[in-house]
Design an enzyme around this catalytic site. Structure first.
Site, PDB file in Angstrom:
ATOM      1  N   HIS A  83      21.880   3.617 -38.001  1.00 54.91           N
ATOM      2  CA  HIS A  83      21.488   3.963 -36.628  1.00 54.91           C
ATOM      3  C   HIS A  83      20.243   3.201 -36.162  1.00 54.91           C
ATOM      4  CE1 HIS A  83      24.131   7.476 -35.954  1.00 54.91           C
ATOM      5  NE2 HIS A  83      24.072   7.604 -37.264  1.00 54.91           N
ATOM      6  N   GLU A  85      19.318   2.819 -33.206  1.00 54.14           N
ATOM      7  CA  GLU A  85      18.734   3.536 -32.058  1.00 54.14           C
ATOM      8  C   GLU A  85      17.787   4.648 -32.516  1.00 54.14           C
ATOM      9  OE1 GLU A  85      21.560   4.149 -33.346  1.00 54.14           O
ATOM     10  OE2 GLU A  85      22.221   6.222 -33.010  1.00 54.14           O
ATOM     11  N   CYS A 128      27.937   4.169 -36.018  1.00 47.01           N
ATOM     12  CA  CYS A 128      28.377   5.355 -36.759  1.00 47.01           C
ATOM     13  C   CYS A 128      29.754   5.793 -36.249  1.00 47.01           C
ATOM     14  CB  CYS A 128      27.334   6.455 -36.656  1.00 47.01           C
ATOM     15  SG  CYS A 128      27.476   7.683 -37.969  1.00 47.01           S
TER      16      CYS A 128
END
Lengths: 84, 227
Positions: free
Chosen positions: B194, B196, B86
């Site tokens: 994302h 994560e 990002c």
């Protein structure tokens, strides 16, 4: 001292969705003659007199940080500032 | 394997990144402040999402001149894995470590939801735990994720298999649905979604975990064979 006015705009080949949204709004308001809107940035730099060439300096600043030349063009104007 | 999670003023996905590698994978991780002058003790560099320096001027533009970025460049040149997610991706493009740039989403909206991603290249140190062409579900959260590059750059990316992830649907205007790209050498990956945030069923899915597992697997293999 000099005041430098820097204008950063998206390159013509890059779609400007912000500008398109504003143009759409102007058309809805009845201003159909507005054929295009592009939105950019305006920066004012105040630069002290030095040994450096102002044009070279401003170009360097624009290339390194102020504009991303992958997508943006820039132009600038230099004005003399009379010190108080 | 020891990861550095770089923290810029305005980073906000640093905790998720740390959690993914430390808690879910059990690897070492440390937060590293943006003015750090030494990353030599880390095996992998993670640039998290967020709004470094408030996204002033352009997203990622100011962060590229943070003190730590010289060290990130060195790590990239040394062949260490560098992953930017990002805002981390935006920083990598501004820093010239990856080509192109991220523009405002075509509909001008900040978009936050889970999307389908296609694995276009599983032959990278970031994606070896995925299948080629596999579709995975990963959350996005961005207002400026519209990937742009010129024709020559796109052709180059395509020829070198540098397009690693594409979106299953076009929602932000990215060129040919590009969601993530890698550098020519293959050790620097930038992506807008994302992974994560997708490391546990508890939070809605764990399709992102394989990305971090891939990095660790490749690192272990190369370090065992060189031992």
């Amino acid at each position: 001292m000099k005041k430098v006015k820097v204008y950063v705009t998206l390159r013509e080949s890059v779609l400007d969705p912000q500008g398109s949204a504003v143009m759409g709004s102007l058309h809805k308001m009845g201003y159909g003659e507005v054929a295009d809107v592009r939105i950019g940035k305006y920066l004012e730099l105040v630069i002290e007199d030095s040994e450096r060439d102002v044009d070279a300096l401003v170009n360097e600043l624009c290339h390194r940080l102020l504009a991303n030349t992958v997508i943006e063009d820039y132009r600038y104007e230099i004005e003399e500032v009379v010190s108080q | 394997m020891k990861f550095a999670v770089i923290v810029f003023p305005g980073s906000n996905c640093d905790l998720d990144m740390y959690h993914a590698v430390k808690d879910e994978l059990g690897e070492e991780a440390e937060y590293v402040w943006h003015d750090s002058k030494d990353l030599s003790s880390y095996d992998g560099i993670l640039l998290p999402g967020g709004f470094s320096y408030g996204d002033y001027l352009r997203c990622g533009a100011i962060a590229q001149f943070s003190g730590v970025m010289d060290e990130v460049r060195k790590a990239a040149e040394a062949g260490k894995p560098v992953l930017g997610i990002c805002n981390g991706f935006q920083i990598l493009t501004e820093a010239g470590l990856l080509p192109g740039v991220l523009l405002r989403n075509k509909n001008l909206k900040f978009m936050c939801r889970t999307v389908g991603l296609k694995v276009e290249n599983n032959n990278t140190l970031f994606t070896n735990e995925y299948k080629q062409g596999e579709e995975i579900q990963i959350p996005i959260a961005h207002g400026e994720g519209n990937y742009y590059c010129d024709d020559a750059t796109y052709d180059h990316l395509k020829e070198n298999n540098q397009i690693v992830f594409t979106y299953a649907d076009d929602f932000n205007g990215s060129r040919n649905n590009i969601a993530g790209i890698i550098n020519e050498r293959g050790n620097v990956l930038g992506m807008m979604p994302h992974p994560e945030r997708a490391v546990s069923e508890l939070i809605g899915g764990k399709d992102g975990l394989a990305l971090f597992r891939s990095i660790v697997k490749q690192w272990r293999e190369s370090h065992v064979s060189h031992a």
